[in-house]
Design a protein around this motif. Structure first.
Motif, PDB file in Angstrom:
ATOM      1  N   LYS A 164       0.814  -1.212   0.000  1.00 51.28           N
ATOM      2  CA  LYS A 164       0.000   0.000   0.000  1.00 51.28           C
ATOM      3  C   LYS A 164       0.851   1.267   0.000  1.00 51.28           C
ATOM      4  CE  LYS A 164      -2.452  -0.498   3.655  1.00 51.28           C
ATOM      5  NZ  LYS A 164      -3.402  -0.188   4.744  1.00 51.28           N
ATOM      6  N   ALA A 165       2.144   1.134   0.347  1.00 53.16           N
ATOM      7  CA  ALA A 165       3.013   2.313   0.377  1.00 53.16           C
ATOM      8  C   ALA A 165       3.685   2.591  -0.965  1.00 53.16           C
ATOM      9  CB  ALA A 165       4.085   2.138   1.450  1.00 53.16           C
ATOM     10  N   VAL A 166       3.650   1.626  -1.882  1.00 56.92           N
ATOM     11  CA  VAL A 166       4.332   1.769  -3.175  1.00 56.92           C
ATOM     12  C   VAL A 166       3.506   2.656  -4.108  1.00 56.92           C
ATOM     13  CG1 VAL A 166       5.193   0.577  -5.212  1.00 56.92           C
ATOM     14  CG2 VAL A 166       5.463  -0.464  -2.942  1.00 56.92           C
ATOM     15  N   ARG A 167       4.137   3.723  -4.607  1.00 59.95           N
ATOM     16  CA  ARG A 167       3.449   4.606  -5.556  1.00 59.95           C
ATOM     17  C   ARG A 167       3.830   4.276  -6.993  1.00 59.95           C
ATOM     18  NH1 ARG A 167       0.616   4.503  -2.365  1.00 59.95           N
ATOM     19  NH2 ARG A 167      -0.184   6.056  -0.929  1.00 59.95           N
ATOM     20  N   HIS A 168       5.100   4.086  -7.246  1.00 57.89           N
ATOM     21  CA  HIS A 168       5.558   3.641  -8.563  1.00 57.89           C
ATOM     22  C   HIS A 168       7.005   3.204  -8.456  1.00 57.89           C
ATOM     23  CE1 HIS A 168       6.534   7.999  -8.554  1.00 57.89           C
ATOM     24  NE2 HIS A 168       7.639   7.592  -9.156  1.00 57.89           N
ATOM     25  N   ALA A 169       7.516   2.660  -9.565  1.00 56.47           N
ATOM     26  CA  ALA A 169       8.914   2.218  -9.614  1.00 56.47           C
ATOM     27  C   ALA A 169       9.532   2.691 -10.921  1.00 56.47           C
ATOM     28  CB  ALA A 169       9.004   0.708  -9.494  1.00 56.47           C
ATOM     29  N   ASN A 170      10.756   3.162 -10.838  1.00 60.98           N
ATOM     30  CA  ASN A 170      11.470   3.648 -12.017  1.00 60.98           C
ATOM     31  C   ASN A 170      12.625   2.717 -12.365  1.00 60.98           C
ATOM     32  OD1 ASN A 170       9.842   5.998 -11.988  1.00 60.98           O
ATOM     33  ND2 ASN A 170      11.228   6.957 -10.502  1.00 60.98           N
ATOM     34  N   VAL A 171      12.827   2.496 -13.649  1.00 69.52           N
ATOM     35  CA  VAL A 171      13.949   1.684 -14.108  1.00 69.52           C
ATOM     36  C   VAL A 171      15.225   2.506 -13.985  1.00 69.52           C
ATOM     37  CG1 VAL A 171      14.960   0.423 -16.028  1.00 69.52           C
ATOM     38  CG2 VAL A 171      12.477   0.395 -15.693  1.00 69.52           C
ATOM     39  N   VAL A 172      16.227   1.930 -13.329  1.00 72.02           N
ATOM     40  CA  VAL A 172      17.520   2.610 -13.185  1.00 72.02           C
ATOM     41  C   VAL A 172      18.634   1.606 -13.462  1.00 72.02           C
ATOM     42  CG1 VAL A 172      16.703   4.313 -11.510  1.00 72.02           C
ATOM     43  CG2 VAL A 172      17.568   2.109 -10.710  1.00 72.02           C
ATOM     44  N   ASP A 173      19.741   2.125 -13.923  1.00 73.82           N
ATOM     45  CA  ASP A 173      20.915   1.275 -14.154  1.00 73.82           C
ATOM     46  C   ASP A 173      20.550   0.007 -14.922  1.00 73.82           C
ATOM     47  OD1 ASP A 173      23.523   0.503 -14.082  1.00 73.82           O
ATOM     48  OD2 ASP A 173      23.431  -0.301 -12.045  1.00 73.82           O
ATOM     49  N   LYS A 174      19.918   0.219 -16.068  1.00 76.04           N
ATOM     50  CA  LYS A 174      19.476  -0.851 -16.968  1.00 76.04           C
ATOM     51  C   LYS A 174      18.320  -1.665 -16.392  1.00 76.04           C
ATOM     52  CE  LYS A 174      23.853  -1.277 -19.442  1.00 76.04           C
ATOM     53  NZ  LYS A 174      24.943  -2.165 -19.880  1.00 76.04           N
ATOM     54  N   LYS A 230      17.644  -2.567 -12.991  1.00 80.01           N
ATOM     55  CA  LYS A 230      17.249  -2.387 -11.594  1.00 80.01           C
ATOM     56  C   LYS A 230      16.026  -1.482 -11.503  1.00 80.01           C
ATOM     57  CE  LYS A 230      21.943  -2.875  -9.738  1.00 80.01           C
ATOM     58  NZ  LYS A 230      23.022  -2.200  -8.949  1.00 80.01           N
ATOM     59  N   LEU A 231      15.374  -1.508 -10.330  1.00 81.35           N
ATOM     60  CA  LEU A 231      14.214  -0.645 -10.104  1.00 81.35           C
ATOM     61  C   LEU A 231      14.436   0.211  -8.867  1.00 81.35           C
ATOM     62  CD1 LEU A 231      11.119  -2.987 -10.677  1.00 81.35           C
ATOM     63  CD2 LEU A 231      11.986  -1.208 -12.216  1.00 81.35           C
ATOM     64  N   LYS A 232      13.996   1.458  -8.942  1.00 79.09           N
ATOM     65  CA  LYS A 232      13.958   2.320  -7.762  1.00 79.09           C
ATOM     66  C   LYS A 232      12.500   2.502  -7.369  1.00 79.09           C
ATOM     67  CE  LYS A 232      14.548   6.830  -7.909  1.00 79.09           C
ATOM     68  NZ  LYS A 232      15.176   8.176  -7.994  1.00 79.09           N
ATOM     69  N   VAL A 233      12.173   2.042  -6.170  1.00 79.57           N
ATOM     70  CA  VAL A 233      10.787   2.079  -5.708  1.00 79.57           C
ATOM     71  C   VAL A 233      10.526   3.386  -4.974  1.00 79.57           C
ATOM     72  CG1 VAL A 233       9.065   0.947  -4.265  1.00 79.57           C
ATOM     73  CG2 VAL A 233      10.741  -0.427  -5.503  1.00 79.57           C
ATOM     74  N   VAL A 234       9.449   4.055  -5.357  1.00 76.98           N
ATOM     75  CA  VAL A 234       9.037   5.296  -4.708  1.00 76.98           C
ATOM     76  C   VAL A 234       7.888   4.978  -3.761  1.00 76.98           C
ATOM     77  CG1 VAL A 234       8.112   7.618  -5.033  1.00 76.98           C
ATOM     78  CG2 VAL A 234       9.753   6.671  -6.670  1.00 76.98           C
ATOM     79  N   VAL A 235       8.068   5.319  -2.489  1.00 79.37           N
ATOM     80  CA  VAL A 235       7.067   5.001  -1.471  1.00 79.37           C
ATOM     81  C   VAL A 235       6.555   6.279  -0.811  1.00 79.37           C
ATOM     82  CG1 VAL A 235       7.937   2.692  -0.962  1.00 79.37           C
ATOM     83  CG2 VAL A 235       8.867   4.660   0.258  1.00 79.37           C
ATOM     84  N   VAL A 236       5.382   6.162  -0.215  1.00 82.44           N
ATOM     85  CA  VAL A 236       4.789   7.237   0.576  1.00 82.44           C
ATOM     86  C   VAL A 236       4.409   6.668   1.935  1.00 82.44           C
ATOM     87  CG1 VAL A 236       2.889   8.875   0.771  1.00 82.44           C
ATOM     88  CG2 VAL A 236       3.921   8.420  -1.474  1.00 82.44           C
ATOM     89  N   ILE A 249      16.299   0.448  -3.744  1.00 85.62           N
ATOM     90  CA  ILE A 249      16.688  -0.151  -5.020  1.00 85.62           C
ATOM     91  C   ILE A 249      16.445  -1.655  -4.986  1.00 85.62           C
ATOM     92  CG2 ILE A 249      18.568  -0.534  -6.653  1.00 85.62           C
ATOM     93  CD1 ILE A 249      17.691   2.369  -6.454  1.00 85.62           C
ATOM     94  N   ILE A 250      15.808  -2.155  -6.034  1.00 88.89           N
ATOM     95  CA  ILE A 250      15.588  -3.592  -6.189  1.00 88.89           C
ATOM     96  C   ILE A 250      16.545  -4.107  -7.258  1.00 88.89           C
ATOM     97  CG2 ILE A 250      13.935  -5.371  -6.884  1.00 88.89           C
ATOM     98  CD1 ILE A 250      11.741  -3.689  -5.690  1.00 88.89           C
TER      99      ILE A 250
END
Length: 258
Positions: free
Chosen positions: A217-227, A229-235, A243-244
């Motif tokens: 419920k805290a995850v707003r979106h995820a951005n692709v980084v470094d090919k 990997k994912l950076k998760v944006v939370v609130v 980083i995932i």
């Protein structure tokens, strides 16, 4: 099974709560009370629990004072570091007397004694509606009740149960574990992230990396980084990037869609 714990040492109360969860995940700690006066007020304003754990020596006196000033009709398990109170304890509605540090095996025997004394024949005596409720609870236990539903956290010199549904993420900071709630409040958690991972519902929480466990419920979106990997944006926003790794990206995508 609804439980009340009367204990003025935070670490002891947390350990007892964790042991109870290990023995039976359906046991729910309603409240942890640290003083005679706060205990008396709580019992006067709330419904009786199924069972309570009373530390004998607490911050402002003896838990025997609670029994002398209130009429309590539920079974009690006394916990203490001193054995000289054993005889007095059994004058009250006591079913066991556990010496600290509490051993899991001793606690299991005490819970078993409670179940034999107070719940053994209850399903035969209760009405049909209660039988239906019991069946429903058994069905739910196969899915939701095997996971932790709350954690004991410190707040203004009190221990309160924090519902997992209010937690946005758990994280490591300076070698200590904290949680951040949806309301952006921070609490220290006396468990490792590894233990938390095993106790949390995997449909609701995901181990993003070695430093963080996030709630869906805290995850707003995820951005692709470094090919890959994912950076998760939370609130609420976390103080560092979540980083995932590319090895977990597929698992994360599957989890977020469920």
């Amino acid at each position: 099974m609804n439980v009340v714990i009367i204990e003025d040492e935070t670490s002891v109360a947390q350990n007892l709560s964790d042991l109870l969860f290990e023995i039976n995940p359906e046991i729910k700690v309603l409240v942890v009370l640290e003083t005679v006066q706060s205990s008396i007020r709580w019992f006067q304003k709330n419904n009786a629990p199924d069972i309570a754990f009373f530390d004998i020596k607490i911050a402002d006196g003896s838990s025997f004072e609670i029994l002398e000033k209130t009429k309590l009709n539920f079974p009690i398990i006394f916990t203490t570091a001193f054995d000289e109170y054993a005889l007095k304890a059994f004058k009250y509605n006591s079913i066991d007397y556990l010496l600290k540090p509490i051993k899991k095996s001793d606690l299991e025997k005490a819970i078993s004694k409670y179940q034999n004394l107070y719940t053994g024949d209850r399903i035969i005596l209760d009405n049909n509606s209660k039988l239906i409720k019991t069946i429903r609870e058994i069905k739910r236990s196969n899915t939701t009740n095997i996971y932790k539903s709350s954690f004991l956290v410190s707040y203004r010199n009190q221990l309160i149960p924090l519902d997992v549904h209010h937690i946005a993420y758990f994280y490591l900071e300076n070698q200590l574990v904290y949680c951040r709630t949806i309301e952006n409040k921070k609490y220290k958690i006396s468990l490792t992230l590894e233990k938390l991972e095993n106790q949390l519902n995997p449909r609701l929480f995901f181990r993003a990396n070695r430093q963080c466990i996030v709630a869906k419920k805290a995850v707003r979106h995820a951005n692709v980084v470094d090919k890959r990997k994912l950076k998760v944006v939370v609130v609420p926003e976390h103080f560092s990037e979540i980083i995932i790794s590319k090895l977990k990206v597929t698992l994360f995508k599957k989890w977020i869609k469920e």
